[in-house]
Write a protein that holds these residues in place. Sequence first.
Motif, mmCIF file in Angstrom:
data_model
loop_
_atom_site.group_PDB
_atom_site.id
_atom_site.type_symbol
_atom_site.label_atom_id
_atom_site.label_comp_id
_atom_site.label_asym_id
_atom_site.label_seq_id
_atom_site.Cartn_x
_atom_site.Cartn_y
_atom_site.Cartn_z
ATOM 1 N N HIS A 183 -4.316 12.822 -78.365
ATOM 2 C CA HIS A 183 -4.123 11.973 -77.189
ATOM 3 C C HIS A 183 -3.268 12.711 -76.164
ATOM 4 C CE1 HIS A 183 -5.375 7.713 -78.618
ATOM 5 N NE2 HIS A 183 -6.166 8.650 -79.104
ATOM 6 N N ASN A 184 -3.969 13.417 -75.309
ATOM 7 C CA ASN A 184 -3.345 14.233 -74.273
ATOM 8 C C ASN A 184 -4.224 14.127 -73.033
ATOM 9 O OD1 ASN A 184 -2.864 16.570 -72.562
ATOM 10 N ND2 ASN A 184 -1.635 17.418 -74.235
ATOM 11 N N HIS A 185 -3.673 13.613 -71.952
ATOM 12 C CA HIS A 185 -4.505 13.374 -70.770
ATOM 13 C C HIS A 185 -5.102 14.665 -70.213
ATOM 14 C CE1 HIS A 185 -1.591 14.708 -67.645
ATOM 15 N NE2 HIS A 185 -0.666 14.219 -68.441
ATOM 16 N N ARG A 186 -4.423 15.781 -70.409
ATOM 17 C CA ARG A 186 -4.965 17.053 -69.924
ATOM 18 C C ARG A 186 -6.218 17.447 -70.701
ATOM 19 N NH1 ARG A 186 0.550 17.459 -69.634
ATOM 20 N NH2 ARG A 186 1.397 17.954 -67.566
ATOM 21 N N ILE A 187 -6.191 17.236 -72.017
ATOM 22 C CA ILE A 187 -7.363 17.529 -72.846
ATOM 23 C C ILE A 187 -8.503 16.574 -72.497
ATOM 24 C CG2 ILE A 187 -8.277 17.464 -75.207
ATOM 25 C CD1 ILE A 187 -5.550 18.475 -76.165
ATOM 26 N N PHE A 188 -8.197 15.295 -72.338
ATOM 27 C CA PHE A 188 -9.227 14.313 -71.998
ATOM 28 C C PHE A 188 -9.887 14.650 -70.655
ATOM 29 C CE2 PHE A 188 -7.337 10.528 -74.603
ATOM 30 C CZ PHE A 188 -7.706 11.168 -75.776
ATOM 31 N N LYS A 189 -9.082 15.045 -69.683
ATOM 32 C CA LYS A 189 -9.627 15.420 -68.371
ATOM 33 C C LYS A 189 -10.552 16.627 -68.498
ATOM 34 C CE LYS A 189 -5.597 13.902 -65.660
ATOM 35 N NZ LYS A 189 -4.427 14.336 -64.854
ATOM 36 N N GLU A 190 -10.058 17.635 -69.191
ATOM 37 C CA GLU A 190 -10.809 18.882 -69.291
ATOM 38 C C GLU A 190 -12.101 18.698 -70.081
ATOM 39 O OE1 GLU A 190 -11.622 22.466 -67.994
ATOM 40 O OE2 GLU A 190 -9.833 21.330 -67.441
ATOM 41 N N TYR A 191 -12.038 17.934 -71.154
ATOM 42 C CA TYR A 191 -13.230 17.708 -71.982
ATOM 43 C C TYR A 191 -14.300 16.977 -71.165
ATOM 44 C CZ TYR A 191 -15.493 17.311 -76.616
ATOM 45 O OH TYR A 191 -16.329 17.442 -77.699
ATOM 46 N N HIS A 192 -13.892 15.937 -70.465
ATOM 47 C CA HIS A 192 -14.854 15.191 -69.644
ATOM 48 C C HIS A 192 -15.494 16.094 -68.593
ATOM 49 C CE1 HIS A 192 -15.688 12.314 -66.158
ATOM 50 N NE2 HIS A 192 -16.619 12.078 -67.050
ATOM 51 N N ALA A 193 -14.683 16.923 -67.944
ATOM 52 C CA ALA A 193 -15.203 17.845 -66.929
ATOM 53 C C ALA A 193 -16.165 18.860 -67.543
ATOM 54 C CB ALA A 193 -14.044 18.562 -66.239
ATOM 55 N N LEU A 194 -15.845 19.346 -68.725
ATOM 56 C CA LEU A 194 -16.710 20.314 -69.409
ATOM 57 C C LEU A 194 -18.038 19.679 -69.816
ATOM 58 C CD1 LEU A 194 -13.975 22.027 -71.598
ATOM 59 C CD2 LEU A 194 -15.353 23.177 -69.848
ATOM 60 N N ILE A 195 -17.991 18.421 -70.218
ATOM 61 C CA ILE A 195 -19.225 17.695 -70.547
ATOM 62 C C ILE A 195 -20.141 17.635 -69.327
ATOM 63 C CG2 ILE A 195 -20.116 15.363 -70.998
ATOM 64 C CD1 ILE A 195 -17.767 15.031 -72.986
ATOM 65 N N VAL A 196 -19.565 17.331 -68.177
ATOM 66 C CA VAL A 196 -20.357 17.258 -66.946
ATOM 67 C C VAL A 196 -20.962 18.621 -66.617
ATOM 68 C CG1 VAL A 196 -20.267 16.842 -64.453
ATOM 69 C CG2 VAL A 196 -19.056 15.307 -66.021
ATOM 70 N N GLU A 197 -20.167 19.667 -66.739
ATOM 71 C CA GLU A 197 -20.665 21.017 -66.446
ATOM 72 C C GLU A 197 -21.800 21.395 -67.397
ATOM 73 O OE1 GLU A 197 -21.244 24.486 -64.517
ATOM 74 O OE2 GLU A 197 -19.931 22.835 -63.892
ATOM 75 N N HIS A 198 -21.638 21.091 -68.672
ATOM 76 C CA HIS A 198 -22.675 21.397 -69.659
ATOM 77 C C HIS A 198 -23.946 20.600 -69.370
ATOM 78 C CE1 HIS A 198 -24.218 22.862 -73.464
ATOM 79 N NE2 HIS A 198 -24.519 21.626 -73.827
ATOM 80 N N ALA A 199 -23.770 19.341 -69.010
ATOM 81 C CA ALA A 199 -24.925 18.480 -68.737
ATOM 82 C C ALA A 199 -25.701 18.947 -67.511
ATOM 83 C CB ALA A 199 -24.458 17.037 -68.550
ATOM 84 N N LYS A 200 -25.011 19.430 -66.513
ATOM 85 C CA LYS A 200 -25.689 19.933 -65.314
ATOM 86 C C LYS A 200 -26.651 21.064 -65.665
ATOM 87 C CE LYS A 200 -22.067 18.906 -61.905
ATOM 88 N NZ LYS A 200 -21.022 19.521 -61.038
#
Length: 232
Positions: free
Chosen positions: A196-213
């Motif tokens: 539970h770390n907001h920095r990890i949550f932010k980065e993971y979500h952003a990486l998911i979007v990049e991968h999905a693109k």
Amino acid sequence: MNLLKRIYSILLKEYGFQGWWPVTPVNYCSGSETAPIYGIATKNDKQRLEIIFGAVLTQNTQWKPNVERVIIELNRLNLIDINQIFKVKHEVLAQAIKSSGYFNQKAKKLKNVAEFLKKYPIKKLRKTDLWESRKLLLNINGIGPETADSILLYALDKQIFVIDTYTRRIFANLGVIKPEAAYDEVQKLFMDNLEHNHRIFKEYHALIVEHAKRHYSKKPYGKNDPLLKIVG
């Protein structure tokens, strides 16, 4: 290492630091056309308000070029301001945010958010319990779970994981979740298996979007996703 952590490590190695949410620098000159920048720390409540507005504006559209263009225009018009959003006529606001789509609806939503923030200022929300803050945000007309959680995570630095269409698409394709799984169920899966770390949550979500693109933008979704090799 559990599967979700392993996927995070793979995506981070593949795409690098994403630095979400993009925000206009504090040294921005009023009236100029400066685009929000990735990878800079959010330092003041105006930037946090910009993120909140951005979370509403990005509903059913893409950040680039649509929402980015709107944020530039709102800054140019000095409308990243609760009082100014109250004062501006609906027609003027709708025109300013036109490129984000559904502009009449979103103009109403921005005014709803501004009204909410009059009662619950950003500083107060940052000190409020996560789930209480979430409940309050979900009571705003036009704010659903994804938008509320984006506000909580990116604008308020709360420790909550955002679930979007891309997250569902990727992890259903990998067999990690069922396609029909409820939002809260998918969110719980991530939050139970990640630090539970907001920095990890932010980065993971952003990486998911990049991968999905790259692998989930066109049908058949994820047919050649390299992540399939680690779950097969």
